[in-house]
Design an enzyme around this catalytic site. Structure first.
Site, PDB file in Angstrom:
ATOM      1  N   LYS A   1      77.443   5.556  74.593  1.00 19.09           N
ATOM      2  CA  LYS A   1      75.974   5.663  74.507  1.00 19.09           C
ATOM      3  C   LYS A   1      75.320   4.593  75.379  1.00 19.09           C
ATOM      4  O   LYS A   1      74.358   4.838  76.103  1.00 19.09           O
ATOM      5  CB  LYS A   1      75.508   5.520  73.052  1.00 19.09           C
ATOM      6  CG  LYS A   1      75.819   6.725  72.183  1.00 19.09           C
ATOM      7  CD  LYS A   1      75.199   8.009  72.721  1.00 19.09           C
ATOM      8  CE  LYS A   1      75.516   9.201  71.856  1.00 19.09           C
ATOM      9  NZ  LYS A   1      75.008  10.465  72.449  1.00 19.09           N
TER      10      LYS A   1
ATOM     11  N   TYR B   1      82.815   5.192  71.120  1.00 19.14           N
ATOM     12  CA  TYR B   1      81.660   6.096  70.980  1.00 19.14           C
ATOM     13  C   TYR B   1      80.367   5.342  71.294  1.00 19.14           C
ATOM     14  O   TYR B   1      79.576   5.756  72.140  1.00 19.14           O
ATOM     15  CB  TYR B   1      81.575   6.686  69.576  1.00 19.14           C
ATOM     16  CG  TYR B   1      80.192   7.178  69.256  1.00 19.14           C
ATOM     17  CD1 TYR B   1      79.345   6.437  68.431  1.00 19.14           C
ATOM     18  CD2 TYR B   1      79.700   8.332  69.845  1.00 19.14           C
ATOM     19  CE1 TYR B   1      78.059   6.864  68.191  1.00 19.14           C
ATOM     20  CE2 TYR B   1      78.403   8.761  69.603  1.00 19.14           C
ATOM     21  CZ  TYR B   1      77.587   8.004  68.778  1.00 19.14           C
ATOM     22  OH  TYR B   1      76.305   8.424  68.554  1.00 19.14           O
TER      23      TYR B   1
ATOM     24  N   SER C   1      71.719   6.193  70.287  1.00 24.59           N
ATOM     25  CA  SER C   1      72.033   5.801  68.908  1.00 24.59           C
ATOM     26  C   SER C   1      71.755   4.320  68.676  1.00 24.59           C
ATOM     27  O   SER C   1      71.890   3.504  69.588  1.00 24.59           O
ATOM     28  CB  SER C   1      73.524   6.084  68.637  1.00 24.59           C
ATOM     29  OG  SER C   1      73.924   5.513  67.415  1.00 24.59           O
TER      30      SER C   1
END
Ligand code: WQD
Length: 340
Positions: A152, A148, A123
């Site tokens: 990644k 989050y 992302s």
């Protein structure tokens, strides 16, 4: 066979459609924690094909190893992960456990069964608030603004270190900007559970009458119209980039073993520009108000896509208008299908 983890999810299902259309054999592993098994019907309705489907959690290493023992996997596209920024702030351990353990189990299994290629769903969150725009893959990775986003970044590092230890493994990480829209058939699309966090599903639910009003989180930013700018990319264009990445590894072209690519359109659009485009392309007036800023929001971010264009031979093709219309068509199809 290509294993797609999280293949009944939003981007996963659109990628499965493109893989099947390209003639690949596909298997899906999904625990259905954030998707609906009816997505399989949509995939089959579009492609005429039925991928192998197994429902289990990738955090269960024994079930995952059994799958690799019983099926010949040629490559893996790994989508399965939790991805809600706000939820990750409230439940960090749930995010670290799920997103990291599932990837590590997958890498162990790939190593045990000599599976050489992994496409990883990453992302643009890894860039945080970039120092310069458009963002290239060489931009510094900033301290993540959410657990989050941190998962990644850590997952990319885990993959990179695994490749250094096992040179036979190759991987391409695809850093998505803002995926939106739905398949042109309107038979699959985004299925947020509960109140949508993301802009476009909130727009289509408001337009459909499920939500009273869209709140625009801040119109006092240092941008032309005061609202935040993002790079909104059509989900089918995004799915096709995964095929390009897979083919690059199957041809053993990525000598470095680990590569990252930004997947965006290369253009920034403000929240107000998205609203105006939606109203223009659907002829539906949207009820919205300006509200306070949302904490953690990046002001401006959009991709440099030169590397993906040149090396993957991939470029986003669909316009914002066309993509928002596809999201609207999907919202209408989906709501009518569950009403019956
Ligand atoms: C876009 C813009 C909001 C909702 C997130 C994750 C990212 C990725 C994509 C997983 C922002 C504004 C939104 C609303 C609004 N997810 N907005 N009203 O935050 O850019 O990215 O989703 O990989 O990792 O961070 O996307 O759609 O939430 O917001 O005004 O009701 O729309 O403030 O400016 P975001 P988003």
């Amino acid at each position: 066979m290509i294993l797609v983890t999280g293949g009944t999810g939003y981007i996963g299902s659109h990628t499965v459609v493109e893989l099947l259309n390209e003639g690949f054999d596909v298997a899906i592993i999904d625990n259905l924690s954030n998707s609906n098994i009816r997505v399989l019907e949509g995939i089959t309705a579009i492609t005429g094909k039925k991928p192998l489907f197994e429902q289990f959690d990738l955090c269960d290493a024994s079930l995952l190893n059994n799958f690799f023992k019983n099926n010949r996997v040629d490559a893996v596209i790994h989508f399965a992960a939790y991805k809600a920024v706000g939820e990750s702030v409230a439940s960090p351990l749930t995010y670290y456990h799920n997103n990291l353990v599932s990837l590590m189990n997958l890498l162990y299994a790939m190593s045990s069964y000599n599976v050489p290629a992994l496409v990883f769903s990453s992302s643009c969150t890894v860039y945080g608030e970039p120092d310069s725009l458009p963002v290239t893959e060489l931009a510094p990775i900033k301290t993540a603004t959410s657990p989050y986003g941190n998962t990644k970044q850590i997952c990319e590092e885990i993959i990179h270190d695994s490749i250094k230890a096992h040179p036979k493994l190759k991987s391409i990480a695809l850093r998505y900007f803002n995926p939106i829209g739905a398949h042109e058939s309107a038979l699959i699309g985004e299925l947020p559970i509960g109140v949508p966090n993301n802009l476009v599903p909130f727009i289509t639910q408001t337009a459909f009458g499920l939500r009273d009003c869209l709140k625009v989180f801040g119109n006092d930013y240092d941008t032309p119209d005061g609202t935040c700018i993002r790079d909104y990319i059509n989900v089918t264009d995004l799915a096709k980039a995964h095929i390009a990445a897979l083919k690059r590894m199957q041809k053993s072209e990525n000598e470095s073993g680990f590569e990252v690519f930004n997947l965006g359109t290369g253009m920034g659009s403000s929240v107000l520009e998205v609203i105006n485009s939606f109203e223009k392309t659907t002829s539906v007036r949207l009820n919205y108000i300006f509200a306070d800023r949302r904490s953690g929001d990046v002001v401006k971010v959009y991709a440099s896509t030169d590397k993906a264009n040149k090396i993957l031979g991939w470029k986003a093709e669909k316009s914002l208008d066309e993509t928002l219309l596809s999201a609207w068509k999907w919202e209408n199809f989906y709501r009518k299908s569950i009403a019956n």
